[in-house]
Design an enzyme around this catalytic site. Structure first.
Site, PDB file in Angstrom:
ATOM      1  N   ASP A 176      42.176  36.910  41.949  1.00  0.00           N
ATOM      2  CA  ASP A 176      42.218  38.109  42.232  1.00  0.00           C
ATOM      3  C   ASP A 176      41.313  39.260  41.252  1.00  0.00           C
ATOM      4  O   ASP A 176      41.585  40.239  41.336  1.00  0.00           O
ATOM      5  CB  ASP A 176      43.848  38.598  41.698  1.00  0.00           C
ATOM      6  CG  ASP A 176      44.189  38.368  40.324  1.00  0.00           C
ATOM      7  OD1 ASP A 176      43.434  37.707  39.755  1.00  0.00           O
ATOM      8  OD2 ASP A 176      45.195  38.911  39.975  1.00  0.00           O
ATOM      9  N   GLU A 177      40.198  38.761  40.629  1.00  0.00           N
ATOM     10  CA  GLU A 177      39.376  39.705  39.928  1.00  0.00           C
ATOM     11  C   GLU A 177      37.926  39.086  40.126  1.00  0.00           C
ATOM     12  O   GLU A 177      37.910  38.024  40.158  1.00  0.00           O
ATOM     13  CB  GLU A 177      39.718  39.966  38.723  1.00  0.00           C
ATOM     14  CG  GLU A 177      40.001  39.004  37.723  1.00  0.00           C
ATOM     15  CD  GLU A 177      39.868  39.380  36.248  1.00  0.00           C
ATOM     16  OE1 GLU A 177      39.129  40.323  35.833  1.00  0.00           O
ATOM     17  OE2 GLU A 177      40.812  38.502  35.584  1.00  0.00           O
ATOM     18  N   ASP A 234      39.936  44.529  40.384  1.00  0.00           N
ATOM     19  CA  ASP A 234      41.091  43.852  40.075  1.00  0.00           C
ATOM     20  C   ASP A 234      42.376  44.000  40.740  1.00  0.00           C
ATOM     21  O   ASP A 234      42.969  45.236  41.105  1.00  0.00           O
ATOM     22  CB  ASP A 234      41.781  44.129  38.623  1.00  0.00           C
ATOM     23  CG  ASP A 234      42.794  43.249  37.881  1.00  0.00           C
ATOM     24  OD1 ASP A 234      42.843  42.333  38.775  1.00  0.00           O
ATOM     25  OD2 ASP A 234      43.170  43.786  36.882  1.00  0.00           O
TER      26      ASP A 234
END
EC number: 2.7.7.7
Length: 356
Positions: free
Chosen positions: A105-106, A10
């Site tokens: 973003d993860e 993350d």
């Protein structure tokens, strides 16, 4: 049966961190990224400095301005975020094809096949975080565990720029002490309903039997019962098969010195060769990408009759491509080397040294 090893990566306050990277004057400031319209916009990401004022994602911009009137408000640049996300996902896929992106973003990564006695999952997670920083100058937090639920939980426990491992020896203690609102998937409404039934912690959830949880929460009750025990059988669902492996680097200052650039191309060729070996692939195309100081991206590709995977072979072709692309009058800020048209290569046993 081999015990699964899952990593959840993350990125830390992703949009805000990109803005701080691209505008160093924002570092250490309360940065709020979101829609341009103050009266209708929504916060996409807030830096930790802004969060100290109570600002958080999905909050109306009007409320954010009230909480943090002296914050630094930045309009979202989604094209930039997508580009950086692409760099990050490319790094993930240089380690494993079992990558399940959840957002820009993860992502979850199943690295079970990479783990060795001398190469634990936590070490691989740190190598991935290192590679992300080298390529993007952004930090990421990682969680490592034996299933997706626990890996995601772990990734949020030591932010920013942290690593947490949840294993059989600590899972029960962690879950029992956890605030019910910190369980992944438990939002405000669920938390309120659980409080109505005197469920405030993981221990309270654990003490409820499965039938009672199903009665209270319907089908979701079985999932809650399992979460309290650290059980999750969901697989990492790869979104696509990797078609290429590459590495790119952004220079700290714009460069037009051939010696410096060629040394970097040699380094990138070596990194790309290492990653091809890790996934036991070779490729029949080589691409060199350049981003100029004016942010113009240009590239050139060469197709090969026979597949390659060694540093020397990759470098020799990349060297030629770079010479075709370069303009001595135009400095560059980024250089990348990619090998594509992948096919299965000979098996190579992995050791920790393949990741260094």
């Amino acid at each position: 049966m081999t015990e699964r090893r899952i990593i959840h990566i993350d990125m830390d306050y992703f949009f805000a961190q990109v803005e701080m990277r691209d505008n160093p004057k924002l570092k250490g400031k309360p940065v709020i990224v979101g829609g341009k319209a103050i009266h209708r916009g929504v916060v996409s990401t807030a830096s930790y400095e802004a969060r100290a004022y109570g600002v958080h994602s999905a909050m109306p911009m009007t409320q954010a301005h009230k909480l943090c009137p002296n914050g630094y408000y930045v309009t979202s640049r989604f094209d930039t975020y997508r580009e950086v996300s692409g760099q990050i996902m490319k790094i993930f896929r240089s380690y494993t094809e079992l990558v399940e992106p959840m957002s820009l973003d993860e992502a979850y990564l199943d690295i079970t096949h990479l783990v060795r006695p001398d190469l634990p999952a936590s070490t691989i997670a740190n190598y991935i975080r290192r590679d992300i920083y080298e390529v993007t100058r952004l930090t990421a937090s990682a969680g490592v565990s034996y299933n997706k639920f626990l890996a995601k939980l772990a990734s949020g426990m030591n932010k920013p720029n942290g690593l947490t491992v949840i294993d059989y020896n600590n899972v029960h203690e962690i879950l029992m002490q956890l605030d019910i609102g910190d369980f992944p998937g438990v939002g405000k409404a669920s938390k309120k309903k659980m409080h109505q039934h005197h469920i405030y912690t993981g221990q309270d959830l654990y003490n409820k039997d499965e039938f009672e949880l199903i009665r209270l929460f319907g089908k979701r009750g079985r999932g809650l019962y399992n979460k309290a025990r650290g059980i999750d059988h969901n697989e990492v669902k790869a979104s696509r098969v990797r078609k290429s492996v590459g590495t790119e680097r952004t220079f700290s200052t714009d460069v037009n010195d051939d010696d410096v650039i060629l040394r970097k191309i040699r380094e990138l060729s070596g990194k790309t060769a290492e990653r091809l070996n890790k996934i036991q692939k070779s490729g029949k195309t080589v691409t060199v990408k350049i981003k100029t100081y004016q942010y113009e991206t240009i590239s050139k590709q060469k197709s090969l009759r026979d597949p390659i995977r060694t540093e020397t072979d990759i470098y020799n072709i990349a060297y030629t491509l770079y010479n075709d692309l370069k303009d001595p009058e135009i400095p560059i800020r980024l250089i990348g080397v990619t090998v594509g048209s992948l096919e299965q290569s000979d098996f190579k046993n992995l050791t920790i040294y393949d990741f260094i």
